[in-house]
Design an enzyme around this catalytic site. Structure first.
Site, PDB file in Angstrom:
ATOM      1  N   ASP A 132       4.730  -4.724  15.120  1.00 17.95           N
ATOM      2  CA  ASP A 132       5.544  -5.909  14.821  1.00 17.95           C
ATOM      3  C   ASP A 132       7.018  -5.546  14.787  1.00 17.95           C
ATOM      4  O   ASP A 132       7.420  -4.589  14.126  1.00 17.95           O
ATOM      5  CB  ASP A 132       5.145  -6.480  13.445  1.00 17.95           C
ATOM      6  CG  ASP A 132       6.032  -7.653  13.056  1.00 17.95           C
ATOM      7  OD1 ASP A 132       5.909  -8.720  13.697  1.00 17.95           O
ATOM      8  OD2 ASP A 132       6.869  -7.502  12.140  1.00 17.95           O
ATOM      9  N   TYR A 145      16.052  -7.322  14.028  1.00 15.13           N
ATOM     10  CA  TYR A 145      16.020  -6.017  13.342  1.00 15.13           C
ATOM     11  C   TYR A 145      17.040  -5.090  14.000  1.00 15.13           C
ATOM     12  O   TYR A 145      16.841  -4.606  15.128  1.00 15.13           O
ATOM     13  CB  TYR A 145      14.625  -5.376  13.409  1.00 15.13           C
ATOM     14  CG  TYR A 145      13.535  -6.127  12.655  1.00 15.13           C
ATOM     15  CD1 TYR A 145      13.837  -7.195  11.799  1.00 15.13           C
ATOM     16  CD2 TYR A 145      12.195  -5.780  12.787  1.00 15.13           C
ATOM     17  CE1 TYR A 145      12.840  -7.885  11.122  1.00 15.13           C
ATOM     18  CE2 TYR A 145      11.193  -6.467  12.097  1.00 15.13           C
ATOM     19  CZ  TYR A 145      11.529  -7.518  11.287  1.00 15.13           C
ATOM     20  OH  TYR A 145      10.534  -8.196  10.613  1.00 15.13           O
ATOM     21  N   TYR A 192       3.228  -9.249   5.474  1.00 11.93           N
ATOM     22  CA  TYR A 192       4.324  -8.277   5.458  1.00 11.93           C
ATOM     23  C   TYR A 192       4.686  -7.853   4.044  1.00 11.93           C
ATOM     24  O   TYR A 192       4.322  -8.515   3.084  1.00 11.93           O
ATOM     25  CB  TYR A 192       5.536  -8.748   6.263  1.00 11.93           C
ATOM     26  CG  TYR A 192       6.451  -9.798   5.659  1.00 11.93           C
ATOM     27  CD1 TYR A 192       6.501 -11.077   6.191  1.00 11.93           C
ATOM     28  CD2 TYR A 192       7.322  -9.499   4.622  1.00 11.93           C
ATOM     29  CE1 TYR A 192       7.372 -12.039   5.702  1.00 11.93           C
ATOM     30  CE2 TYR A 192       8.202 -10.450   4.118  1.00 11.93           C
ATOM     31  CZ  TYR A 192       8.216 -11.718   4.651  1.00 11.93           C
ATOM     32  OH  TYR A 192       9.081 -12.658   4.157  1.00 11.93           O
ATOM     33  N   LEU A 236       3.219  -3.270   0.616  1.00 13.69           N
ATOM     34  CA  LEU A 236       3.456  -2.235  -0.409  1.00 13.69           C
ATOM     35  C   LEU A 236       4.626  -2.627  -1.323  1.00 13.69           C
ATOM     36  O   LEU A 236       5.112  -1.815  -2.095  1.00 13.69           O
ATOM     37  CB  LEU A 236       3.791  -0.890   0.264  1.00 13.69           C
ATOM     38  CG  LEU A 236       2.702  -0.317   1.183  1.00 13.69           C
ATOM     39  CD1 LEU A 236       3.227   0.868   1.989  1.00 13.69           C
ATOM     40  CD2 LEU A 236       1.475   0.095   0.364  1.00 13.69           C
ATOM     41  N   ARG A 294       7.593  -3.019  -0.372  1.00 10.80           N
ATOM     42  CA  ARG A 294       8.625  -2.086   0.120  1.00 10.80           C
ATOM     43  C   ARG A 294       8.526  -0.705  -0.549  1.00 10.80           C
ATOM     44  O   ARG A 294       9.528  -0.054  -0.812  1.00 10.80           O
ATOM     45  CB  ARG A 294      10.017  -2.696  -0.017  1.00 10.80           C
ATOM     46  CG  ARG A 294      10.262  -3.752   1.051  1.00 10.80           C
ATOM     47  CD  ARG A 294      11.536  -4.512   0.831  1.00 10.80           C
ATOM     48  NE  ARG A 294      11.429  -5.392  -0.295  1.00 10.80           N
ATOM     49  CZ  ARG A 294      12.443  -5.743  -1.081  1.00 10.80           C
ATOM     50  NH1 ARG A 294      13.638  -5.279  -0.846  1.00 10.80           N
ATOM     51  NH2 ARG A 294      12.246  -6.552  -2.087  1.00 10.80           N
ATOM     52  N   LYS A 304       5.006   6.151  -5.667  1.00  6.46           N
ATOM     53  CA  LYS A 304       5.690   7.418  -5.353  1.00  6.46           C
ATOM     54  C   LYS A 304       7.075   7.524  -5.974  1.00  6.46           C
ATOM     55  O   LYS A 304       7.691   8.576  -5.895  1.00  6.46           O
ATOM     56  CB  LYS A 304       5.794   7.606  -3.836  1.00  6.46           C
ATOM     57  CG  LYS A 304       6.747   6.663  -3.131  1.00  6.46           C
ATOM     58  CD  LYS A 304       6.818   7.020  -1.652  1.00  6.46           C
ATOM     59  CE  LYS A 304       7.719   6.076  -0.897  1.00  6.46           C
ATOM     60  NZ  LYS A 304       7.836   6.435   0.505  1.00  6.46           N
ATOM     61  N   ARG A 337      16.571  -2.611  -1.206  1.00 10.08           N
ATOM     62  CA  ARG A 337      15.856  -2.703  -2.479  1.00 10.08           C
ATOM     63  C   ARG A 337      16.798  -2.756  -3.678  1.00 10.08           C
ATOM     64  O   ARG A 337      16.406  -3.178  -4.769  1.00 10.08           O
ATOM     65  CB  ARG A 337      14.876  -1.528  -2.597  1.00 10.08           C
ATOM     66  CG  ARG A 337      13.778  -1.637  -1.553  1.00 10.08           C
ATOM     67  CD  ARG A 337      12.893  -0.437  -1.500  1.00 10.08           C
ATOM     68  NE  ARG A 337      13.503   0.701  -0.840  1.00 10.08           N
ATOM     69  CZ  ARG A 337      12.839   1.728  -0.342  1.00 10.08           C
ATOM     70  NH1 ARG A 337      11.533   1.763  -0.436  1.00 10.08           N
ATOM     71  NH2 ARG A 337      13.465   2.724   0.245  1.00 10.08           N
TER      72      ARG A 337
HETATM   73  N1  LIG Z   1       8.658 -11.814   8.861  1.00  7.06           N
HETATM   74  C1  LIG Z   1       9.528 -11.379   7.990  1.00  7.06           C
HETATM   75  O1  LIG Z   1      10.410 -12.106   7.510  1.00  7.06           O
HETATM   76  C2  LIG Z   1       9.424  -9.935   7.548  1.00  7.06           C
HETATM   77  C3  LIG Z   1      10.141  -9.497   6.422  1.00  7.06           C
HETATM   78  C4  LIG Z   1       9.994  -8.159   6.038  1.00  7.06           C
HETATM   79  C5  LIG Z   1       9.160  -7.320   6.762  1.00  7.06           C
HETATM   80  N2  LIG Z   1       8.506  -7.772   7.873  1.00  7.06           N
HETATM   81  C6  LIG Z   1       7.634  -6.865   8.691  1.00  7.06           C
HETATM   82  O2  LIG Z   1       6.692  -6.223   7.850  1.00  7.06           O
HETATM   83  C7  LIG Z   1       6.851  -4.802   7.910  1.00  7.06           C
HETATM   84  C8  LIG Z   1       6.511  -4.193   6.568  1.00  7.06           C
HETATM   85  O3  LIG Z   1       7.265  -4.756   5.543  1.00  7.06           O
HETATM   86  P1  LIG Z   1       8.241  -3.887   4.609  1.00  7.06           P
HETATM   87  O4  LIG Z   1       8.858  -2.836   5.380  1.00  7.06           O
HETATM   88  O5  LIG Z   1       9.074  -4.857   3.863  1.00  7.06           O
HETATM   89  O6  LIG Z   1       7.285  -3.364   3.497  1.00  7.06           O
HETATM   90  P2  LIG Z   1       6.222  -2.274   3.094  1.00  7.06           P
HETATM   91  O7  LIG Z   1       5.358  -1.877   4.211  1.00  7.06           O
HETATM   92  O8  LIG Z   1       5.645  -2.890   1.894  1.00  7.06           O
HETATM   93  O9  LIG Z   1       7.140  -1.054   2.649  1.00  7.06           O
HETATM   94  C9  LIG Z   1       7.709  -0.141   3.540  1.00  7.06           C
HETATM   95  C10 LIG Z   1       8.232   1.042   2.730  1.00  7.06           C
HETATM   96  O10 LIG Z   1       7.158   1.586   1.975  1.00  7.06           O
HETATM   97  C11 LIG Z   1       7.167   2.984   2.026  1.00  7.06           C
HETATM   98  N3  LIG Z   1       5.947   3.418   2.718  1.00  7.06           N
HETATM   99  C12 LIG Z   1       5.396   2.942   3.857  1.00  7.06           C
HETATM  100  N4  LIG Z   1       4.247   3.576   4.125  1.00  7.06           N
HETATM  101  C13 LIG Z   1       4.062   4.456   3.144  1.00  7.06           C
HETATM  102  C14 LIG Z   1       3.045   5.390   2.864  1.00  7.06           C
HETATM  103  N5  LIG Z   1       1.987   5.523   3.652  1.00  7.06           N
HETATM  104  N6  LIG Z   1       3.163   6.151   1.761  1.00  7.06           N
HETATM  105  C15 LIG Z   1       4.209   6.011   0.942  1.00  7.06           C
HETATM  106  N7  LIG Z   1       5.213   5.140   1.158  1.00  7.06           N
HETATM  107  C16 LIG Z   1       5.126   4.370   2.240  1.00  7.06           C
HETATM  108  C17 LIG Z   1       8.436   3.394   2.724  1.00  7.06           C
HETATM  109  O11 LIG Z   1       9.402   3.521   1.670  1.00  7.06           O
HETATM  110  P3  LIG Z   1      10.566   4.640   1.696  1.00  7.06           P
HETATM  111  O12 LIG Z   1      11.578   4.040   2.610  1.00  7.06           O
HETATM  112  O13 LIG Z   1      11.029   4.717   0.270  1.00  7.06           O
HETATM  113  O14 LIG Z   1       9.947   5.891   2.213  1.00  7.06           O
HETATM  114  C18 LIG Z   1       8.743   2.187   3.598  1.00  7.06           C
HETATM  115  O15 LIG Z   1      10.109   2.064   3.890  1.00  7.06           O
HETATM  116  C19 LIG Z   1       8.297  -4.606   8.412  1.00  7.06           C
HETATM  117  O16 LIG Z   1       8.525  -3.346   9.013  1.00  7.06           O
HETATM  118  C20 LIG Z   1       8.415  -5.754   9.394  1.00  7.06           C
HETATM  119  O17 LIG Z   1       7.788  -5.417  10.621  1.00  7.06           O
HETATM  120  C21 LIG Z   1       8.606  -9.070   8.258  1.00  7.06           C
END
Ligand SMILES: NC(=O)c1ccc[n+]([C@@H]2O[C@H](COP(=O)([O-])OP(=O)(O)OC[C@H]3O[C@@H](n4cnc5c(N)ncnc54)[C@H](OP(=O)(O)O)[C@@H]3O)[C@@H](O)[C@H]2O)c1
Length: 319
Positions: A52, A57, A203, A206, A208, A214, A225
């Site tokens: 995605d 972005y 989305y 976690l 974020r 951790k 954040r």
């Molecule tokens: N449609 C929308 O409006 C919208 C909005 C937001 C996101 N999204 C999509 O959803 C995706 C995910 O959302 P998100 O990035 O907000 O949230 P997320 O997946 O909840 O959090 C990502 C963060 O969690 C940590 N992380 C990820 N995998 C990990 C693991 N296996 N172990 C430990 N820590 C881990 C990392 O933090 P650290 O940086 O501290 O290492 C990473 O930056 C985005 O990349 C995007 O594609 C869409």
């Protein structure tokens, strides 16, 4: 890796989706590209076939990095690619735009950056109050007819907004925020999607990173954040305690807290997949096992209650 059919489409996608928002320097700082590229490759090794991204972005940067890497490795056909349009970022003033001509242009730009001739899932990033749904539908219909997109989806919409679009076009999927901490869509949007065979890509599963357990007390955040109440002061400490309370439940299932948080969202029957935001290979490697199964019902409810108690108290502290 487990796979699921995306709504009523012909797309079969992994239950873990690789999220590319992390390549948005405005929100996440500078993420090194070497480890990020390795993460894409490792995702594939583990069976992840769904990525995605969005044009917004990094103002095209994330799409370009993805397109360049997939083209250089000959991997385009290994992934179902979802991207989004909505934000114009060509002028100093960013604003939403979902008008007919804009969508056609945005799609051409995304195709060029992604180095592909077809986008598998083209999502409206958010609700645009200024453009009629039938105008959006006309543009997406044309793109579909021309073979430039396979399916159209939406993100961040409520039931009424989805209904307006569904009156004039097919919606393959909804991409809402959803996690143990953010459960608003459980009341209406998730049941609606289940009823109408609309796929769901959750989305920020976690929250974020917070739900991985951790972060230690004293951690400070300089990225997006920093603006979030739950990542500051006493509210942050209360949330860390709540997440730690989940540890025995996760341990009992042989899961890390991150895997537990992802499995928690995937347990909801409306969910197609969880989108995990990835910067480096360990993010994807350590999470994939979450998709193997779903949680026992009693553990799902028990963990939800633990986090709700923590969240309610944290919000009172943070205000
Ligand atoms: N449609 C929308 O409006 C919208 C909005 C937001 C996101 N999204 C999509 O959803 C995706 C995910 O959302 P998100 O990035 O907000 O949230 P997320 O997946 O909840 O959090 C990502 C963060 O969690 C940590 N992380 C990820 N995998 C990990 C693991 N296996 N172990 C430990 N820590 C881990 C990392 O933090 P650290 O940086 O501290 O290492 C990473 O930056 C985005 O990349 C995007 O594609 C869409």
């Amino acid at each position: 890796m487990n796979y699921a059919q995306l709504g009523a489409t012909d797309l079969r996608v992994s239950r873990i989706c690789f999220g590319c928002w992390q390549l948005s320097p405005r929100f996440w700082g500078d993420v090194p590209l070497g480890p990020w590229r390795t993460a894409v490759r490792r995702a594939l090794d583990f069976g992840v076939n769904f990525i995605d991204t969005a044009d917004a972005y990094g103002d095209g940067y994330a799409e370009s990095c993805l397109g360049d890497y997939l083209a250089s490795e000959g991997l385009r056909d290994k992934f179902v690619i979802a991207t989004k349009f909505y934000w114009t970022f060509h002028s100093a003033e960013r604003h939403p735009d979902t008008r007919y001509e804009y969508i056609l242009r945005a799609c051409e730009d995304s195709l060029r950056r992604l180095k592909t001739d077809q986008i598998d899932l083209y999502q409206i990033h958010n609700w645009d109050p200024l453009t009629r749904p039938d105008e959006v539908a006309a543009a997406l219909g044309r793109l579909k007819k021309e073979g430039k997109i396979r399916w159209a989806g939406v993100s961040n919409l409520n039931v009424e907004q989805m209904s307006l679009y569904r009156g004039v076009m097919d919606i393959a999927s909804l991409q809402p925020v959803y996690s143990m901490i953010k459960r608003d869509v459980e009341a209406r949007e998730l049941p609606y999607c289940l009823q109408h065979r609309i796929g769901v890509l959750a989305y920020s599963p976690l929250y974020r990173g917070l739900l991985t357990g951790k972060y230690a007390p004293g951690a400070s955040f300089t990225d997006s954040r920093a603006d979030d109440l739950l990542y500051r002061g006493r509210a942050f400490l209360r949330m860390l305690d709540a997440v730690n309370e989940l540890k025995p439940l996760a341990d009992g299932l042989g899961l890390t807290l991150g895997q537990f948080a992802i499995r928690w969202v995937l347990t909801h029957p409306a969910l197609t997949c969880a989108i995990v935001g990835v910067k480096a290979p360990e993010h994807i490697e350590s999470i994939v096992a979450a998709a193997d199964e779903v949680l026992p019902v009693e553990i799902w409810y028990k963990s939800a209650a633990i986090i709700k108690r923590g969240y309610d108290e944290a919000m009172k502290m943070g205000l």
